[in-house]
Design a protein around this motif. Structure first.
Motif, PDB file in Angstrom:
ATOM      1  N   ALA A  85      44.147  34.699  44.522  1.00  0.00           N
ATOM      2  CA  ALA A  85      43.983  33.252  44.701  1.00  0.00           C
ATOM      3  C   ALA A  85      44.081  32.627  43.313  1.00  0.00           C
ATOM      4  CB  ALA A  85      42.616  32.971  45.303  1.00  0.00           C
ATOM      5  N   GLY A  87      44.550  28.803  40.840  1.00  0.00           N
ATOM      6  CA  GLY A  87      44.620  27.355  40.714  1.00  0.00           C
ATOM      7  C   GLY A  87      45.963  27.009  40.084  1.00  0.00           C
ATOM      8  N   GLU A 163      37.661  26.551  34.862  1.00  0.00           N
ATOM      9  CA  GLU A 163      38.024  26.116  33.518  1.00  0.00           C
ATOM     10  C   GLU A 163      37.645  24.641  33.321  1.00  0.00           C
ATOM     11  OE1 GLU A 163      40.258  27.461  35.833  1.00  0.00           O
ATOM     12  OE2 GLU A 163      39.595  29.416  35.084  1.00  0.00           O
ATOM     13  N   ASN A 205      43.992  25.680  44.981  1.00  0.00           N
ATOM     14  CA  ASN A 205      43.551  24.372  44.449  1.00  0.00           C
ATOM     15  C   ASN A 205      44.431  24.002  43.258  1.00  0.00           C
ATOM     16  OD1 ASN A 205      41.833  26.745  43.270  1.00  0.00           O
ATOM     17  ND2 ASN A 205      41.855  25.174  41.674  1.00  0.00           N
TER      18      ASN A 205
END
Ligand code: HPA
Length: 260
Positions: A85, A87, A163, A205
């Motif tokens: 997974a 981002g 982050e 995301n």
């Protein structure tokens, strides 16, 4: 037990990837790996290991990457397909998109980076992911009509926090396309054992600063939604992997040592 041909490391939800599975425990010099399922796909012997443990209880910085990869090696697997997974840093990606990274940047800080602490081994990562497995993954994903990018740079952070927007902006300027917490040292350890390794990434995301806030729940929800296409792509890829490896991964150690 029959030699395992292909190994899969992924998140929870992939357990029912395999048919006729048995569950085994594999001990390694690095500790016990999580329970591994071994079954078959189209007559090929395949093993699956949930990276974060059976109940998703091991955080990214605590995953025993050494034991996980070594367990597959011990079972005889020459190929490892991972799922991650991630981002999205590059705005050309949207939530739900897939990518098969061609390169990585390592921003982990506290992880043991190698199996070789008592000898000098410099593994070549000019092509960090197996080119042969990458091309089968991409071709099979396209066959199912999923949006997949054949090129992406994955940055791996230490986690477990997400982050900051400034970090993501820095990663973007460095040329990173997506960010995750579990790609490294997994990919490197597989190469050190001369195993082919490629990862199928799915965007859960947009990275920090691109969307307003990040939640663990949205990552889990997208991961759940993407389980059926991930399973389809993995099955089809495994079916079509050529019997013989024609990539450089199989000889990774040959040029990694200094001659005496
Ligand atoms: N950052 C790091 N790891 C991740 C992310 C992210 O935004 N999404 C899924 N894993």
């Amino acid at each position: 037990m029959r030699k395992v041909e292909v190994a899969v490391i992924g998140g929870s939800g992939l357990e029912n990837l395999l048919k006729g599975e048995e569950q085994i425990r594999v001990g390694t010099p690095y500790g016990l790996a999580p329970l591994i399922s071994v079954g078959n796909i189209n007559g090929k012997s395949v093993a699956f290991l949930p990276r974060h443990g059976l109940h998703h209880s091991v955080p990214p910085h605590k995953v025993n990457y050494h034991a996980n990869v070594y367990a597959f090696h011990k079972l005889g697997a020459e190929r490892v397909i991972a799922t991650n997974a991630v981002g999205a840093i590059n705005r050309r990606f949207k939530v739900g998109d897939f990518a098969v990274p061609h390169d990585f940047i390592d921003f982990t800080r506290l992880r043991q980076p190698t199996y070789y602490n008592d000898e000098v081994i410099h593994i070549d990562v000019s092509q960090p992911y197996c080119p042969e497995m990458r091309s089968v993954l991409i071709e099979k994903a396209e066959k199912f009509g999923v949006k997949i990018s054949a090129k992406a740079v994955l940055v791996c952070t230490e986690g477990p926090r997400y982050e900051t927007p400034a970090e993501i902006e820095m990663f973007r300027r460095l040329g990173c396309d997506m960010v995750g917490m579990t790609g490294i040292p997994e990919a490197v350890l597989a190469r050190e054992l001369e195993m082919c390794y490629a990862t199928l990434c799915f965007v859960t995301n947009m990275a920090a600063g691109i969307q307003k806030r990040l939640t663990a729940e949205e990552v889990a929800t997208t991961a759940r939604d993407k389980t059926p296409p991930i399973q389809q792509i993995l099955r089809e890829t495994i079916k079509h992997l050529p019997a013989k490896r024609r990539c450089p991964c199989a000889h990774a150690l040959r040029d990694a040592k200094l001659r005496d």
